[in-house]
Scaffold this motif. Structure first.
Motif, PDB file in Angstrom:
ATOM      1  N   PRO A  90      -0.227 -67.557 -64.341  1.00  0.00           N
ATOM      2  CA  PRO A  90      -1.183 -67.440 -63.236  1.00  0.00           C
ATOM      3  C   PRO A  90      -0.769 -68.239 -61.994  1.00  0.00           C
ATOM      4  O   PRO A  90      -0.997 -67.794 -60.868  1.00  0.00           O
ATOM      5  N   ALA A  91      -0.137 -69.394 -62.193  1.00  0.00           N
ATOM      6  CA  ALA A  91       0.208 -70.254 -61.051  1.00  0.00           C
ATOM      7  C   ALA A  91       1.257 -69.622 -60.132  1.00  0.00           C
ATOM      8  O   ALA A  91       1.388 -70.026 -58.978  1.00  0.00           O
ATOM      9  N   MET A  92       1.987 -68.642 -60.616  1.00  0.00           N
ATOM     10  CA  MET A  92       3.086 -68.076 -59.823  1.00  0.00           C
ATOM     11  C   MET A  92       2.932 -66.581 -59.585  1.00  0.00           C
ATOM     12  O   MET A  92       3.859 -65.926 -59.124  1.00  0.00           O
ATOM     13  N   VAL A  93       1.725 -66.033 -59.843  1.00  0.00           N
ATOM     14  CA  VAL A  93       1.600 -64.571 -59.834  1.00  0.00           C
ATOM     15  C   VAL A  93       1.779 -63.975 -58.439  1.00  0.00           C
ATOM     16  O   VAL A  93       2.410 -62.921 -58.287  1.00  0.00           O
ATOM     17  N   ALA A  94       1.270 -64.632 -57.402  1.00  0.00           N
ATOM     18  CA  ALA A  94       1.420 -64.066 -56.051  1.00  0.00           C
ATOM     19  C   ALA A  94       2.887 -64.065 -55.632  1.00  0.00           C
ATOM     20  O   ALA A  94       3.381 -63.086 -55.041  1.00  0.00           O
ATOM     21  N   GLN A  95       3.583 -65.146 -55.962  1.00  0.00           N
ATOM     22  CA  GLN A  95       5.018 -65.207 -55.634  1.00  0.00           C
ATOM     23  C   GLN A  95       5.789 -64.143 -56.412  1.00  0.00           C
ATOM     24  O   GLN A  95       6.698 -63.494 -55.878  1.00  0.00           O
ATOM     25  N   ALA A  96       5.416 -63.989 -57.672  1.00  0.00           N
ATOM     26  CA  ALA A  96       6.088 -62.982 -58.503  1.00  0.00           C
ATOM     27  C   ALA A  96       5.890 -61.593 -57.906  1.00  0.00           C
ATOM     28  O   ALA A  96       6.837 -60.798 -57.807  1.00  0.00           O
ATOM     29  N   HIS A  97       4.664 -61.285 -57.514  1.00  0.00           N
ATOM     30  CA  HIS A  97       4.398 -59.964 -56.929  1.00  0.00           C
ATOM     31  C   HIS A  97       5.223 -59.757 -55.653  1.00  0.00           C
ATOM     32  O   HIS A  97       5.738 -58.661 -55.407  1.00  0.00           O
ATOM     33  N   GLN A  98       5.339 -60.813 -54.863  1.00  0.00           N
ATOM     34  CA  GLN A  98       6.062 -60.704 -53.589  1.00  0.00           C
ATOM     35  C   GLN A  98       7.530 -60.316 -53.787  1.00  0.00           C
ATOM     36  O   GLN A  98       8.148 -59.731 -52.903  1.00  0.00           O
ATOM     37  N   LEU A 187       0.564 -50.445 -61.114  1.00  0.00           N
ATOM     38  CA  LEU A 187       1.634 -50.884 -60.216  1.00  0.00           C
ATOM     39  C   LEU A 187       1.399 -52.282 -59.664  1.00  0.00           C
ATOM     40  O   LEU A 187       2.309 -52.888 -59.121  1.00  0.00           O
ATOM     41  N   ASP A 188       0.165 -52.795 -59.786  1.00  0.00           N
ATOM     42  CA  ASP A 188      -0.128 -54.013 -59.042  1.00  0.00           C
ATOM     43  C   ASP A 188      -1.215 -54.883 -59.664  1.00  0.00           C
ATOM     44  O   ASP A 188      -1.708 -55.801 -59.017  1.00  0.00           O
ATOM     45  N   GLY A 189      -1.605 -54.604 -60.915  1.00  0.00           N
ATOM     46  CA  GLY A 189      -2.665 -55.389 -61.559  1.00  0.00           C
ATOM     47  C   GLY A 189      -2.072 -56.379 -62.556  1.00  0.00           C
ATOM     48  O   GLY A 189      -1.175 -56.032 -63.333  1.00  0.00           O
ATOM     49  N   TYR A 190      -2.566 -57.605 -62.528  1.00  0.00           N
ATOM     50  CA  TYR A 190      -2.069 -58.660 -63.425  1.00  0.00           C
ATOM     51  C   TYR A 190      -3.251 -59.190 -64.236  1.00  0.00           C
ATOM     52  O   TYR A 190      -4.350 -59.368 -63.695  1.00  0.00           O
ATOM     53  N   TYR A 191      -3.031 -59.482 -65.509  1.00  0.00           N
ATOM     54  CA  TYR A 191      -4.111 -59.856 -66.426  1.00  0.00           C
ATOM     55  C   TYR A 191      -3.721 -61.037 -67.296  1.00  0.00           C
ATOM     56  O   TYR A 191      -2.562 -61.130 -67.740  1.00  0.00           O
ATOM     57  N   SER A 192      -4.705 -61.905 -67.556  1.00  0.00           N
ATOM     58  CA  SER A 192      -4.533 -62.919 -68.590  1.00  0.00           C
ATOM     59  C   SER A 192      -4.959 -62.301 -69.917  1.00  0.00           C
ATOM     60  O   SER A 192      -5.914 -61.525 -69.957  1.00  0.00           O
ATOM     61  N   ALA A 193      -4.270 -62.659 -70.987  1.00  0.00           N
ATOM     62  CA  ALA A 193      -4.582 -62.078 -72.298  1.00  0.00           C
ATOM     63  C   ALA A 193      -5.432 -63.045 -73.122  1.00  0.00           C
ATOM     64  O   ALA A 193      -5.307 -64.263 -72.983  1.00  0.00           O
ATOM     65  N   ASN A 194      -6.311 -62.479 -73.950  1.00  0.00           N
ATOM     66  CA  ASN A 194      -7.093 -63.269 -74.902  1.00  0.00           C
ATOM     67  C   ASN A 194      -6.735 -62.836 -76.310  1.00  0.00           C
ATOM     68  O   ASN A 194      -6.755 -61.636 -76.591  1.00  0.00           O
ATOM     69  N   PRO A 195      -6.446 -63.784 -77.213  1.00  0.00           N
ATOM     70  CA  PRO A 195      -6.127 -63.375 -78.581  1.00  0.00           C
ATOM     71  C   PRO A 195      -7.352 -62.759 -79.265  1.00  0.00           C
ATOM     72  O   PRO A 195      -8.467 -63.254 -79.083  1.00  0.00           O
TER      73      PRO A 195
END
Ligand SMILES: Cc1cc2nc3c(=O)[nH]c(=O)nc-3n(C[C@H](O)[C@H](O)[C@H](O)COP(=O)(O)O)c2cc1C
Length: 211
Positions: A90-98, A187-195
């Protein structure tokens, strides 16, 4: 049930169809692939069509779009034979998308996004220092998919680096939620997973049993 026919889908605006069809196959892993070109200039791009192919030998594959749309990663891999795959938190998701922006050849997405490149012995390609899961790959095969000019890039897993060891269970399962690894959708959605559950090896004559 709502019905979307093949002809309805084909008649949609391409962006709408792209979002719909890209979501249809479900949640996916998402990672940053690090490479260098022949002049050792680094490149980084986000990829979500990454799949496990087999564990023995340990193989991971990914789909690369047509070269005109996504040229650098595949060209670099073919030039050097190696690459890294780095999970996104989560801390790097915007940079990753860029990193999906169409930067020119030779422009480093590390420099553009502030993600940190790091190099380790035995691998010419850069790892992403912020990633909690990093592994290096050796190119095995590039399979052209002639139907739509994409490529299935197959690599052999080389070295694996995890930020924490306690997320690896006694049986080898890596609890990626503890490492903050994200999933993606479309194409552009990011999600945190829950076990939810882990199950014992399924057998025809017994009901599914949680571990
Ligand atoms: C969430 C997300 C997932 C993506 N997955 C892929 C993928 O699996 N394959 C691909 O070729 N491009 C994918 N892309 C697009 C690439 O990131 C983009 O084309 C990038 O510019 C490729 O860079 P390159 O030319 O440096 O390889 C994705 C983009 C986003 C935002």
């Amino acid at each position: 049930m709502h019905h979307f026919s093949h002809s309805t889908i084909n008649a949609w605006d391409s962006r709408y169809r792209g979002n719909f069809i890209n979501s249809l196959s479900g949640f996916k892993s998402v990672s940053l692939i690090g490479t260098v070109n022949a002049a050792r200039q680094p490149n980084l791009a986000v990829f979500s069509n990454i799949v496990h192919i087999g564990a023995n030998p340990a193989l991971v594959g990914f789909i690369n779009r047509p070269l005109a749309a996504a040229p650098h990663t595949l060209t670099n891999i073919q030039a050097t034979g190696c690459y890294t795959i780095n999970h996104i938190t989560p801390a790097m998701v915007a940079q990753a998308h860029q990193t999906s922006a169409k930067y020119d050849e030779g422009v480093s997405e590390f420099a553009q996004t502030g993600l940190t490149e790091t190099y380790r012995d035995g691998c010419a390609a850069p790892f992403v220092a912020q990633s909690t899961v990093q592994y290096s790959m050796k190119l095995v095969e590039v399979v052209p998919i002639t139907h739509n000019n994409t490529f299935f890039v197959i690599g052999a897993v080389q070295d694996v680096y995890l930020s924490h060891l306690d997320c690896v269970s006694d049986d080898g399962f890596i609890e990626l939620t503890q490492l903050g690894s994200l999933a993606s959708l479309g194409l552009d959605g990011y999600y945190s997973a829950n076990p939810l559950a882990r199950y014992a090896y399924a057998k025809p004559d017994a009901p599914a049993k949680t571990l």
